[in-house]
Write a protein that holds these residues in place. Sequence first.
Motif, mmCIF file in Angstrom:
data_model
loop_
_atom_site.group_PDB
_atom_site.id
_atom_site.type_symbol
_atom_site.label_atom_id
_atom_site.label_comp_id
_atom_site.label_asym_id
_atom_site.label_seq_id
_atom_site.Cartn_x
_atom_site.Cartn_y
_atom_site.Cartn_z
ATOM 1 N N ALA A 252 61.193 17.445 75.324
ATOM 2 C CA ALA A 252 61.389 18.081 74.016
ATOM 3 C C ALA A 252 61.484 19.599 74.113
ATOM 4 O O ALA A 252 61.815 20.262 73.117
ATOM 5 C CB ALA A 252 60.254 17.701 73.063
ATOM 6 N N GLN A 253 61.221 20.162 75.302
ATOM 7 C CA GLN A 253 61.180 21.621 75.397
ATOM 8 C C GLN A 253 62.490 22.269 74.962
ATOM 9 O O GLN A 253 62.497 23.135 74.087
ATOM 10 C CB GLN A 253 60.828 22.061 76.817
ATOM 11 C CG GLN A 253 60.727 23.576 76.947
ATOM 12 C CD GLN A 253 60.157 24.007 78.291
ATOM 13 O OE1 GLN A 253 60.896 24.259 79.232
ATOM 14 N NE2 GLN A 253 58.843 24.088 78.372
ATOM 15 N N ILE A 254 63.584 21.874 75.551
ATOM 16 C CA ILE A 254 64.853 22.527 75.251
ATOM 17 C C ILE A 254 65.284 22.248 73.808
ATOM 18 O O ILE A 254 65.874 23.103 73.133
ATOM 19 C CB ILE A 254 65.946 22.091 76.260
ATOM 20 C CG1 ILE A 254 67.211 22.927 76.085
ATOM 21 C CG2 ILE A 254 66.245 20.606 76.151
ATOM 22 C CD1 ILE A 254 67.027 24.400 76.406
ATOM 23 N N ALA B 49 62.737 21.609 87.608
ATOM 24 C CA ALA B 49 63.014 23.023 87.341
ATOM 25 C C ALA B 49 62.652 23.835 88.576
ATOM 26 O O ALA B 49 61.547 23.692 89.111
ATOM 27 C CB ALA B 49 62.202 23.495 86.144
ATOM 28 N N PRO B 50 63.544 24.690 89.057
ATOM 29 C CA PRO B 50 63.246 25.454 90.268
ATOM 30 C C PRO B 50 62.253 26.581 90.063
ATOM 31 O O PRO B 50 61.681 27.096 91.032
ATOM 32 C CB PRO B 50 64.614 26.009 90.679
ATOM 33 C CG PRO B 50 65.383 26.088 89.400
ATOM 34 C CD PRO B 50 64.917 24.914 88.584
ATOM 35 N N LEU C 187 64.393 20.245 84.536
ATOM 36 C CA LEU C 187 65.573 20.680 83.798
ATOM 37 C C LEU C 187 66.191 19.498 83.059
ATOM 38 O O LEU C 187 66.718 19.641 81.962
ATOM 39 C CB LEU C 187 66.610 21.295 84.746
ATOM 40 C CG LEU C 187 66.261 22.651 85.354
ATOM 41 C CD1 LEU C 187 67.354 23.075 86.334
ATOM 42 C CD2 LEU C 187 66.080 23.716 84.278
ATOM 43 N N ASP C 188 66.152 18.325 83.688
ATOM 44 C CA ASP C 188 66.584 17.087 83.055
ATOM 45 C C ASP C 188 65.864 15.939 83.766
ATOM 46 O O ASP C 188 65.034 16.175 84.647
ATOM 47 C CB ASP C 188 68.106 16.920 83.109
ATOM 48 C CG ASP C 188 68.667 17.009 84.519
ATOM 49 O OD1 ASP C 188 68.114 16.340 85.431
ATOM 50 O OD2 ASP C 188 69.655 17.732 84.722
ATOM 51 N N LEU D 62 63.685 28.034 83.266
ATOM 52 C CA LEU D 62 63.432 27.505 81.926
ATOM 53 C C LEU D 62 63.564 28.600 80.869
ATOM 54 O O LEU D 62 64.051 28.353 79.758
ATOM 55 C CB LEU D 62 62.053 26.859 81.874
ATOM 56 C CG LEU D 62 61.890 25.640 82.800
ATOM 57 C CD1 LEU D 62 60.432 25.188 82.840
ATOM 58 C CD2 LEU D 62 62.790 24.494 82.375
ATOM 59 N N ILE D 63 63.149 29.810 81.205
ATOM 60 C CA ILE D 63 63.333 30.930 80.282
ATOM 61 C C ILE D 63 64.820 31.258 80.133
ATOM 62 O O ILE D 63 65.295 31.564 79.036
ATOM 63 C CB ILE D 63 62.545 32.161 80.762
ATOM 64 C CG1 ILE D 63 61.033 31.934 80.560
ATOM 65 C CG2 ILE D 63 62.984 33.432 80.035
ATOM 66 C CD1 ILE D 63 60.597 31.783 79.108
#
Length: 277
Positions: free
Chosen positions: A209-211, A240-241, A234-235, A246-247
């Motif tokens: 739900a973050q994005i 996420a690297p 990321l998905d 994410l920012i």
Amino acid sequence: MSDPCILCVAITGSVPTKAANPAVPVTISEQVESTHEAFEAGASICHAHVRNADETPSSDPGKFAALKEGVEKHCPGMIIQFSTGGRSGAGRERGGMLPLRPDMASLSVGSNNFPSRVYENPPDLVAWLSSEMQTHEVVPEIEAFDLSHVLHAIRMHKQGMLFGRLYVQFVMGVKNAMPADREVFDFYVQTIRNRAPDAAWCAAGIGPAQIEVNEWAIAAGGHTRAGLEDNVRLDRDTLAPSNAALIKRAADLCEKYERPVATPAQARAILGLRPAA
């Protein structure tokens, strides 16, 4: 819409481990480096937890002091926000770092269910934490997991119990708490606008739900949070690297909705914070 959007990076939290994603920063040096990368990607607030060497949560003021020193050195002007969350300690231990006078600290003003436990925030502890924030001039970020938390925070602010400008964050997507639901989100935003028109607000989404919540908040004129505390992917298939990645997704959404990413100085002005040291 041209109002700047404040991006907060939640760098570590109390739950994600390196087993879940090796990019989760645990040591102070890792946290400072990860925060600096996110700062350069557009984050103006660092929401900070600290960990022990075995990755378990800590409330050690010494660790918070070291992190604060590192972020101030490498991220000039960045807003430092310490967590007083319940996974890091018990009772007043949760506020033991407040005398360090961070710019902000998280504050949960009520209890609720989490996936496998009750997140306890009894009234006497909430009153003590808010009093400590008043004493040390720390602006609280209200972490609202329920409508009652939003309404109670508004009451507390009107009664002079919260230092500075009211700033409420809707935390959406925690199992057994507030869902990541667009209709619910819209209702919360309208509640703030109707009942606390001078307040600022932001929103955070947990996991996938973050994005989605990032986009809702940016499109609606609020502020938002991203980072490995809340989401390690990321998905579904891609870790996420970094916190910076994410920012950057959130910053890209700001561009989509023609909102400039707030600089640290702009974020301080929006939130009514003291100038950077």
